[in-house]
Design an enzyme around this catalytic site. Structure first.
Site, PDB file in Angstrom:
ATOM      1  N   CYS A  86      10.027   8.542  -2.067  1.00  0.00           N
ATOM      2  CA  CYS A  86       9.370   9.689  -1.214  1.00  0.00           C
ATOM      3  C   CYS A  86       8.768  10.657  -2.128  1.00  0.00           C
ATOM      4  O   CYS A  86       9.229  11.215  -3.072  1.00  0.00           O
ATOM      5  CB  CYS A  86      10.650  10.520  -0.593  1.00  0.00           C
ATOM      6  SG  CYS A  86       9.815  11.930   0.367  1.00  0.00           S
ATOM      7  N   HIS A 138       7.259   4.217  12.272  1.00  0.00           N
ATOM      8  CA  HIS A 138       7.068   4.154  10.605  1.00  0.00           C
ATOM      9  C   HIS A 138       8.179   5.160  10.269  1.00  0.00           C
ATOM     10  O   HIS A 138       7.906   6.344  10.182  1.00  0.00           O
ATOM     11  CB  HIS A 138       5.520   4.576  10.348  1.00  0.00           C
ATOM     12  CG  HIS A 138       5.404   4.928   8.711  1.00  0.00           C
ATOM     13  ND1 HIS A 138       4.488   3.711   8.399  1.00  0.00           N
ATOM     14  CD2 HIS A 138       5.685   5.435   7.679  1.00  0.00           C
ATOM     15  CE1 HIS A 138       4.455   3.926   6.973  1.00  0.00           C
ATOM     16  NE2 HIS A 138       5.085   4.991   6.733  1.00  0.00           N
ATOM     17  N   HIS A 192      11.035   6.470   7.408  1.00  0.00           N
ATOM     18  CA  HIS A 192      11.279   6.536   5.943  1.00  0.00           C
ATOM     19  C   HIS A 192      12.819   6.946   5.969  1.00  0.00           C
ATOM     20  O   HIS A 192      13.332   7.321   6.945  1.00  0.00           O
ATOM     21  CB  HIS A 192      10.656   7.688   5.205  1.00  0.00           C
ATOM     22  CG  HIS A 192       9.221   7.245   4.844  1.00  0.00           C
ATOM     23  ND1 HIS A 192       8.617   7.504   3.668  1.00  0.00           N
ATOM     24  CD2 HIS A 192       8.108   6.744   5.603  1.00  0.00           C
ATOM     25  CE1 HIS A 192       7.383   7.019   3.511  1.00  0.00           C
ATOM     26  NE2 HIS A 192       6.990   6.673   4.607  1.00  0.00           N
ATOM     27  N   ASN A 211      10.160   4.333   2.333  1.00  0.00           N
ATOM     28  CA  ASN A 211      10.035   3.723   3.680  1.00  0.00           C
ATOM     29  C   ASN A 211      11.370   2.730   3.786  1.00  0.00           C
ATOM     30  O   ASN A 211      11.836   2.166   2.868  1.00  0.00           O
ATOM     31  CB  ASN A 211       8.944   2.532   3.299  1.00  0.00           C
ATOM     32  CG  ASN A 211       7.537   2.907   3.791  1.00  0.00           C
ATOM     33  OD1 ASN A 211       7.140   3.360   4.754  1.00  0.00           O
ATOM     34  ND2 ASN A 211       6.676   2.925   2.650  1.00  0.00           N
ATOM     35  N   ARG A 218       0.926  -1.334  -0.079  1.00  0.00           N
ATOM     36  CA  ARG A 218       0.099  -0.022  -0.020  1.00  0.00           C
ATOM     37  C   ARG A 218       0.866   1.216  -0.145  1.00  0.00           C
ATOM     38  O   ARG A 218       1.012   1.802  -0.932  1.00  0.00           O
ATOM     39  CB  ARG A 218      -1.072  -0.081   1.273  1.00  0.00           C
ATOM     40  CG  ARG A 218      -2.176   0.782   1.006  1.00  0.00           C
ATOM     41  CD  ARG A 218      -2.004   2.500   1.104  1.00  0.00           C
ATOM     42  NE  ARG A 218      -1.493   2.675   2.860  1.00  0.00           N
ATOM     43  CZ  ARG A 218      -0.699   3.944   3.344  1.00  0.00           C
ATOM     44  NH1 ARG A 218      -0.922   4.816   2.317  1.00  0.00           N
ATOM     45  NH2 ARG A 218      -0.405   3.961   4.375  1.00  0.00           N
ATOM     46  N   ASP A 219       1.581   1.485   1.065  1.00  0.00           N
ATOM     47  CA  ASP A 219       2.233   2.921   1.331  1.00  0.00           C
ATOM     48  C   ASP A 219       3.417   2.595   0.180  1.00  0.00           C
ATOM     49  O   ASP A 219       3.586   3.700  -0.398  1.00  0.00           O
ATOM     50  CB  ASP A 219       2.779   3.009   2.706  1.00  0.00           C
ATOM     51  CG  ASP A 219       3.447   4.492   2.955  1.00  0.00           C
ATOM     52  OD1 ASP A 219       2.875   5.348   2.119  1.00  0.00           O
ATOM     53  OD2 ASP A 219       4.242   4.507   3.867  1.00  0.00           O
TER      54      ASP A 219
END
Lengths: 305, 305
Positions: free
Chosen positions: A237, A204, A206, A246, A12-13
Site C-alpha cells: 500500500c 478492485h 486491497h 492488492n 502494473r498496479d
C-alpha cells in the site's frame, strides 16, 4: 458452472508499488507465466512519466515483446492522449484510465481535480473509439481515502456513471486503501449498479486491513463477476509502507475454486509465477494461499514427518 | 445495535502453537491487557501434559493470578476428568473440551478415536454439571483435515449434536487448517443449525488460506453471533509451519466495527495488547489491521510526509 473473470493487475498496479523496479525481460517473463497459468486479461504496463513511476519504465518494450495469444488481452494504464498514442504504437487493443472518487486523492495522486481528470479523458476516449480500442475506467478511493475523512457514496456513483457515459466499457471500483468492510461494499455496489449495468462493474480490493476476500464475496453476491488481483499480492500500500496491497490472485483462485466457480486459472502454475516474481524482487509472498501451499509442498518432501 | 461475542483464544490456542513458551507473568499480563481492551471470555490456559504442550505449563498459576472482574470469564481447555479437577482447583467456572470431526485427526491429535474421546468427556461433563461449571465443546476439522482427504458434513453434525446433547452449552466449529471457503461454511452452519440451536454455535476460523474473514461473514449471515479469535493472529498453523493461524481478533473487531455491530472491544487497546505479546515472542504480527494501523501511526509522526 458460474464463471468469474480475473483481471491480473500485478505487472502494473502491483509492480509500480514495489520499491524495486524490474527489468523489461523479467516483466515479460512474468506476464508470459501468468498467461500460461490461464489469466486472460493482464495489465502489462503504464504509459506514465518514468520520473513519477520508474517501475513502469520500458512499458513500450514490455508490450512489444509479449507474445499474442487468442483470447488474451494486454492492457496499459494511460493518463492522457499522449499515453494512449504510445499504447496504440505498440499495438494495445485495450487501455485503462484512472480517476478518483475523492477530490483530495485526485489532487495528491494525479495533481488535478476530478473534473479536470474527466476533461482530460474526453479526447482520449474519442480517439480510442475512433481506433476501436476498449477503455477501462478505474475509480479509486471508493470505500475511503487516505487524505480525507470520508468519501460520499454519491461521489463514487457520479464518477462511475460519468466514466461509463464517456465510453468506458467497464468500471473498476477500487478500494485503494483497503478500508472497506462487506456491508459498505454491498451498499456501494448496489448504488453503482443503479446507474451502471452490474455486468460493467468490476471489484478492485486491497487487503490492507485483511477485508479483501470478504469484500469480494459481498460484491459477488451483488452480481459482480469481474475482479482485479495481483499475483502473490504484489504491490503493498503506497500510503502505508509495509502494509499489504492488492488482494492476491492466489486467494481469489482458491476462493472461487472453493465456491465451484470457474476462473480458468491453474493454481499450481500461478504459484510458480508468483515464486518467480518474488525471487526477482527478493520479497516474501503476501498471499496466504501461496505461503500455505508452499509450506505444504515442503512438508510433503520430508518422509518421516 | 446488533452485538457479537468474541472468545479470545490467543492465550491458549494461540500461544500453544507458538514455538517459544512464555512465562506465567507475561501470560497473566497479556490476559489482563485483553480484559482491559474489552474482551469478556478468554481462554486462559490448558490442563494438559506439559510433555505434549510445554507452552501451557503453569496454567494453574496463570489462572490463580488473574484478577476477577464482573462479566469476565476465564476458561481452560481440559482433556479429561483429571484436567477438570485441576481447573476446578483454581476456580474456573468454565472449561472447554476438544473433539475432532475427522477420525484421522482424532487419532493423530488426541491419540484416540472420536468415540473414545466422547466417552472420556462423559464423566467430565457429569462432574462439571454437578459443580455448576459450564463446558464449551470444540469440534475440529469441520471444513477439512490435514490427514484425510475429506470430512463428511454429517460427521461434523454428529459430533456437534453429541457434544450438545452431552451438556456442552456451546459448540465451537473449528476450521483447524483454514481450508474452508464461504459457500461450504454456509452449508455447514445450516446443517449444524438443524441439530443444535444456532445461538449455541460458534465459529472458529483459521486464516491459513486467507479465507477466515469471509468465512466469518458467511457464518454471521447464517445467524452465528459468537466467534473465536487470537490477538495479533497468535499461533500459526501446527500442520503448516510458517503459515497463518487463528483469525486475528483485530480483524474481527475491524470487521464488526465496519458492519456497525458491537463487540465491546476497544481497537487501540487491543493493538497495544498485541504489540505487547509480539514483543515478548519477538514475532511480527499476523494481523493485517495491526500492521496497517501501526504503519499509519508511525507515518503520522513524520511531519513532512
Amino acid at each position: 458452472m458460474d464463471a468469474v473473470r480475473l483481471v491480473e493487475v500485478g505487472p502494473r498496479d502491483g509492480l509500480q508499488n514495489e520499491p524495486q523496479a524490474l527489468p523489461v525481460e523479467v516483466r515479460v517473463e512474468l506476464i508470459a507465466r501468468l498467461v500460461d497459468a490461464g489469466l486472460r486479461t493482464l495489465e502489462a504496463g503504464a504509459f506514465v512519466s518514468p520520473r513519477w513511476v520508474p517501475q513502469m519504465q520500458g512499458s513500450d518494450e514490455v508490450i512489444r515483446q509479449l507474445e499474442t495469444h487468442p483470447g488474451v488481452t494486454y492492457t496499459a494504464l494511460v493518463p492522457n492522449l499522449q499515453g494512449l498514442e504510445r499504447a496504440l504504437a505498440v499495438g494495445c487493443r485495450e487501455v485503462a484510465v484512472f480517476a478518483a472518487a475523492s477530490e483530495a486523492f485526485s489532487q495528491r495522486n494525479i495533481n488535478c481535480s476530478i473534473a479536470e481528470s474527466m476533461a482530460r479523458f474526453e479526447p482520449l476516449l474519442a480517439k480510442a473509439k475512433e481506433e476501436g480500442v476498449a477503455v477501462r475506467g478505474y475509480v479509486s478511493c471508493v470505500l475511503g481515502c487516505p487524505f480525507s475523512s470520508e468519501v460520499p457514496r454519491a461521489d463514487v456513483v457520479k464518477v462511475a456513471r460519468d466514466l461509463y457515459a464517456m465510453g468506458c466499457y467497464e468500471i473498476s471500483l477500487g478500494d485503494t486503501v483497503g478500508l472497506g468492510t462487506p456491508g459498505k461494499t454491498r451498499e456501494l455496489i448496489r448504488a453503482c449498479a443503479a446507474e451502471v449495468p452490474v455486468a460493467a462493474l468490476a471489484g478492485h480490493f486491497h487487503d490492507t486491513y485483511g477485508m479483501a476476500v470478504a469484500n469480494v464475496m459481498a460484491a459477488l453476491e451483488e452480481g459482480v463477476r469481474t475482479f482485479d488481483s495481483s499475483v502473490s499480492g504484489l504491490g503493498g500500500c503506497p500510503y502505508l509502507p509495509g502494509a499489504t496491497g492488492n488482494v492476491a490472485t492466489e486467494e481469489l483462485v482458491y476462493l472461487f475454486d472453493g465456491l465451484g466457480m470457474s476462473t480458468g486459472v491453474n493454481l499450481p502454475a500461478l504459484l510458480q509465477a508468483g515464486a518467480f516474481v518474488d525471487a526477482a524482487l527478493s520479497r516474501l509472498s503476501a498471499s496466504r494461499v501461496a505461503i500455505a501451499l508452499r509450506n505444504k509442498a515442503q512438508r510433503s518432501l520430508r518422509p518421516n514427518d
